[in-house]
Every structure is written in C-alpha cells, then in structure tokens.
Design an enzyme around this catalytic site. Structure first.
Site, PDB file in Angstrom:
ATOM      1  N   MET A  31       0.839  -1.197   0.000  1.00 25.67           N
ATOM      2  CA  MET A  31       0.000   0.000   0.000  1.00 25.67           C
ATOM      3  C   MET A  31       0.879   1.255   0.000  1.00 25.67           C
ATOM      4  O   MET A  31       0.415   2.345   0.303  1.00 25.67           O
ATOM      5  CB  MET A  31      -0.933   0.008   1.207  1.00 25.67           C
ATOM      6  CG  MET A  31      -1.889  -1.191   1.190  1.00 25.67           C
ATOM      7  SD  MET A  31      -3.451  -0.916   2.029  1.00 25.67           S
ATOM      8  CE  MET A  31      -2.916  -0.564   3.669  1.00 25.67           C
ATOM      9  N   GLY A  32       2.160   1.080  -0.326  1.00 26.33           N
ATOM     10  CA  GLY A  32       3.052   2.233  -0.497  1.00 26.33           C
ATOM     11  C   GLY A  32       3.558   2.828   0.796  1.00 26.33           C
ATOM     12  O   GLY A  32       3.475   2.220   1.858  1.00 26.33           O
ATOM     13  N   HIS A  38       9.298  -2.905   3.400  1.00 22.97           N
ATOM     14  CA  HIS A  38       8.915  -3.072   1.990  1.00 22.97           C
ATOM     15  C   HIS A  38      10.153  -3.319   1.121  1.00 22.97           C
ATOM     16  O   HIS A  38      10.140  -4.174   0.235  1.00 22.97           O
ATOM     17  CB  HIS A  38       8.236  -1.797   1.466  1.00 22.97           C
ATOM     18  CG  HIS A  38       6.940  -1.458   2.122  1.00 22.97           C
ATOM     19  ND1 HIS A  38       6.783  -0.348   2.916  1.00 22.97           N
ATOM     20  CD2 HIS A  38       5.724  -2.062   2.092  1.00 22.97           C
ATOM     21  CE1 HIS A  38       5.538  -0.278   3.347  1.00 22.97           C
ATOM     22  NE2 HIS A  38       4.865  -1.311   2.871  1.00 22.97           N
ATOM     23  N   GLN A  62     -10.257  -2.930   2.404  1.00 20.01           N
ATOM     24  CA  GLN A  62      -9.701  -3.561   3.608  1.00 20.01           C
ATOM     25  C   GLN A  62      -9.691  -2.610   4.794  1.00 20.01           C
ATOM     26  O   GLN A  62      -9.160  -2.941   5.849  1.00 20.01           O
ATOM     27  CB  GLN A  62      -8.324  -4.156   3.333  1.00 20.01           C
ATOM     28  CG  GLN A  62      -7.228  -3.158   3.068  1.00 20.01           C
ATOM     29  CD  GLN A  62      -5.943  -3.851   2.628  1.00 20.01           C
ATOM     30  OE1 GLN A  62      -5.858  -4.377   1.519  1.00 20.01           O
ATOM     31  NE2 GLN A  62      -4.947  -3.879   3.492  1.00 20.01           N
ATOM     32  N   ASP A 151       2.477  -9.106   9.052  1.00 19.05           N
ATOM     33  CA  ASP A 151       1.021  -9.306   8.961  1.00 19.05           C
ATOM     34  C   ASP A 151       0.777 -10.815   8.925  1.00 19.05           C
ATOM     35  O   ASP A 151       0.427 -11.376   7.885  1.00 19.05           O
ATOM     36  CB  ASP A 151       0.484  -8.603   7.715  1.00 19.05           C
ATOM     37  CG  ASP A 151       0.726  -7.107   7.774  1.00 19.05           C
ATOM     38  OD1 ASP A 151      -0.095  -6.399   8.342  1.00 19.05           O
ATOM     39  OD2 ASP A 151       1.781  -6.654   7.279  1.00 19.05           O
ATOM     40  N   GLN A 154      -2.606 -12.262   7.844  1.00 21.45           N
ATOM     41  CA  GLN A 154      -2.777 -12.027   6.409  1.00 21.45           C
ATOM     42  C   GLN A 154      -2.014 -13.064   5.590  1.00 21.45           C
ATOM     43  O   GLN A 154      -2.537 -13.620   4.613  1.00 21.45           O
ATOM     44  CB  GLN A 154      -2.270 -10.614   6.098  1.00 21.45           C
ATOM     45  CG  GLN A 154      -2.062 -10.315   4.621  1.00 21.45           C
ATOM     46  CD  GLN A 154      -1.668  -8.873   4.397  1.00 21.45           C
ATOM     47  OE1 GLN A 154      -2.477  -7.979   4.577  1.00 21.45           O
ATOM     48  NE2 GLN A 154      -0.435  -8.623   4.003  1.00 21.45           N
TER      49      GLN A 154
HETATM   50  P1  AMP Z   1       1.602  -2.696   3.504  1.00 23.00           P
HETATM   51  O1  AMP Z   1       2.113  -1.678   2.536  1.00 23.00           O
HETATM   52  O2  AMP Z   1       1.636  -2.241   4.927  1.00 23.00           O
HETATM   53  O3  AMP Z   1       0.296  -3.304   3.079  1.00 23.00           O
HETATM   54  O4  AMP Z   1       2.662  -3.881   3.456  1.00 23.00           O
HETATM   55  C1  AMP Z   1       3.046  -4.488   2.254  1.00 23.00           C
HETATM   56  C2  AMP Z   1       3.827  -5.731   2.554  1.00 23.00           C
HETATM   57  O5  AMP Z   1       4.969  -5.382   3.345  1.00 23.00           O
HETATM   58  C3  AMP Z   1       3.032  -6.757   3.378  1.00 23.00           C
HETATM   59  O6  AMP Z   1       3.330  -8.057   2.907  1.00 23.00           O
HETATM   60  C4  AMP Z   1       3.551  -6.544   4.778  1.00 23.00           C
HETATM   61  O7  AMP Z   1       3.459  -7.681   5.592  1.00 23.00           O
HETATM   62  C5  AMP Z   1       5.007  -6.201   4.495  1.00 23.00           C
HETATM   63  N1  AMP Z   1       5.578  -5.464   5.622  1.00 23.00           N
HETATM   64  C6  AMP Z   1       5.088  -4.356   6.218  1.00 23.00           C
HETATM   65  N2  AMP Z   1       5.855  -3.999   7.272  1.00 23.00           N
HETATM   66  C7  AMP Z   1       6.860  -4.911   7.336  1.00 23.00           C
HETATM   67  C8  AMP Z   1       7.981  -5.094   8.190  1.00 23.00           C
HETATM   68  N3  AMP Z   1       8.234  -4.284   9.210  1.00 23.00           N
HETATM   69  N4  AMP Z   1       8.792  -6.147   7.962  1.00 23.00           N
HETATM   70  C9  AMP Z   1       8.553  -6.999   6.942  1.00 23.00           C
HETATM   71  N5  AMP Z   1       7.519  -6.868   6.089  1.00 23.00           N
HETATM   72  C10 AMP Z   1       6.684  -5.854   6.273  1.00 23.00           C
END
Ligand code: AMP
Length: 286
Positions: A31-32, A38, A62, A151, A154
């Site tokens: 989600m950027g 990321h 979501q 997550d 998820q």
């Molecule tokens: P989001 O942009 O928050 O939807 O996250 C996108 C992807 O990055 C998802 O698969 C998250 O689980 C992963 N992600 C977010 N934060 C972290 C983190 N601190 N460590 C590892 N992966 C992450």
C-alpha cells in the site's frame, strides 16, 4: 522502471515478458509509503524471479468504516524513487475505478482464518485483503509473491486462499524488519507522537519477555497472556486490542505452549493500532 496504472497495460507487459523472453515474475503487493520492510521484500523478490512487479494501491475495501483510509500515508514520488533504486521492473499503481469498477460484486472470503485476531475488531478487513490479492494474482499472474510475516494472519490467509482456489503461485513469507529499538516498521508508525513512539516499543518488549518466560518454563497460554497484558498496561497511552497465543497454522487458541506457538498482539498506542508477532518455542511435550 515502468509505471503502469491500468490492468490491461499490466497484463500486456507480463504477457510480453513471458512470450518474448520466458521471464519468471515475482509480485510484491503493497500500500506504499515504503520503509525498510517493503524494501527488504523487494530485495527478496529480485532474487526469486527475472522480473519484479510491485503493486502500490491503498485498497479501500480492507479499511473498515471509521478507520484511517483517508489519512493513510501516501508518498508516490518518494516511493517511485525508492522502488527504482531497488531494481523494480514495474510499479503497478491502479486507482479504484480500475480495481473496483461500477458493478463490482465478487468477494473472496477465507472464512475461519479471518474470524479471530485482527478479524475480530476489523470487520471485513480480510475479505478486502483476500479479494485484492486474488485480483492482483489474476492480473499479474506471478510465479512467486512475497509477503511480510509482520502481517502474520494475512500471510496465513493468503496461503490458504492460494491452496483452496488452486492459484498457481509460490508464497514467500519474509521476517519482520524492525527499528533499532525493536518497533516493527509500519507505514502507520508515522502517526505516533514523540511520547507515543516511546510507548510503541511495548510490543517488542512484551515479545522478549514472553521468550524469556517460556525459556524459564512458563507453559500456560492464559497465564502468559495475563502477564503480558499487565506488562503492556504499564506503558502510557496503550490499550490492548488482543493478545493471542495459539496454533501458528490454524490460528486456534491453545492451552499449553508447545513447540511452535504463535504469540500475536494488537495494541492501540494513542489513536494508532500496532501489531506484532513472534513464534515461541515451547519446551512442553503435551
Ligand atoms: P503494507 O504496505 O503495509 O500493506 O505492506 C506491504 C507488505 O509489506 C506486506 O506483505 C507486509 O506484511 C510487508 N511489511 C510491512 N511492514 C513490514 C515489516 N516491518 N517487515 C517486513 N515486512 C513488512
């Protein structure tokens, strides 16, 4: 790096890659507002396939009513720069008219796994997640997709969905990336005030405490949860949403901490809801 915003362009690009060069494709859905978490996913993706697609879409379905959809941090210019630096081949940035055109009415629901933990307080959250990820899989048709273990629920839901719907994609889970003091990186950390940021480390400290207690022989899930609840309460501005200790595959509660037990938590710090998790390695043979 190509920046593509329509499903038809995205499909055409992956078709060209496959037809002309027989390239394999890895997808990283996001989600950027990229942070090191990321970027680590992107580095892993780069090793997994010839071409890397990163999707950047703040998926409205979501977010529950009253959640932070409007405030969710967005920084497209910086994200483009960061993605380019990581060698991303295509950034897929659809808008909602592209993902949910008029007449949209089909949903993917992973029923049981979506009920507990975050699903309890975030109604329809995982239905939105499963649906958008299924759509992205259909549009990009990746060989591999990388998700963060941050997550955790998820990730389990996506693994189940892929299995149940016979989607031909390998799911890779990537460990949690943390700030120096242990706070799990998250786009939502930007919401925290200076004082709240100090309290936010409570999840990481609780995780460490749990490992110590289990190593010292604690094997009761409810006792450990109670202890962690009292511990987290000592941090200002915190309110516990849930502390779950149970089976890491089925996400069902357990009584005893056996080898491989999931500890997952959601804690409000001020108006920001933070999540974190770990796998406890119990010593009980039960
Ligand atoms: P989001 O942009 O928050 O939807 O996250 C996108 C992807 O990055 C998802 O698969 C998250 O689980 C992963 N992600 C977010 N934060 C972290 C983190 N601190 N460590 C590892 N992966 C992450």
């Amino acid at each position: 790096m190509e920046i593509v915003s329509t499903c038809s362009e995205m499909r055409k690009l992956v078709l060209d890659w496959r037809r002309n060069s027989n390239f394999s494709i890895c997808l990283v859905p996001t989600m950027g507002c990229f942070h090191e978490g990321h970027l680590s996913l992107m580095r892993t993706a780069r090793e997994k396939a010839d071409r890397m697609v990163v999707s950047l879409y703040v998926n409205p379905t979501q977010f529950s009513p009253g959640e932070d959809l409007e405030q969710y941090p967005r920084n497209m210019r910086k994200d483009i720069h960061l993605a380019e630096n990581e060698g991303v081949h295509c950034l897929f940035t659809p808008d909602s008219s592209e993902m949910y055109p008029d007449g949209f009415q089909t949903w993917v629901e992973v029923t049981k796994l979506s009920k507990g933990l975050c699903g309890k307080s975030r109604q329809d959250h995982f239905r939105g997640v499963a649906t958008i990820v299924a759509k992205l899989f259909n549009i990009v048709q990746p060989d591999v997709a990388v998700f963060g273990q941050k997550d955790y629920q998820q990730l389990q839901i996506i693994r189940r969905m892929v299995e149940d719907l016979n989607i031909s994609v390998e799911i890779v889970g990537y460990p949690i990336i943390r700030e120096k003091d242990g706070l799990a990186m998250s786009s939502r950390n930007t919401y925290l005030s200076q004082e709240e940021r100090k309290s936010a480390v409570c999840l990481w400290h609780a995780i460490n405490r749990a490992h110590e207690m289990v190593a010292a022989g604690m094997d009761s899930c409810s006792e450990l949860a109670n202890h962690l609840r009292e511990y987290i309460k000592t941090y200002p501005a915190t309110r516990i949403d849930y502390i779950f200790i149970g089976d890491p595959d089925t996400l069902e509660k357990k009584e005893t901490i056996e080898a491989r037990t999931l500890l997952a938590m959601a804690v409000w710090v001020g108006k920001t809801r933070l999540i974190d998790n770990t796998i406890l390695m119990g010593t009980s043979q039960n």
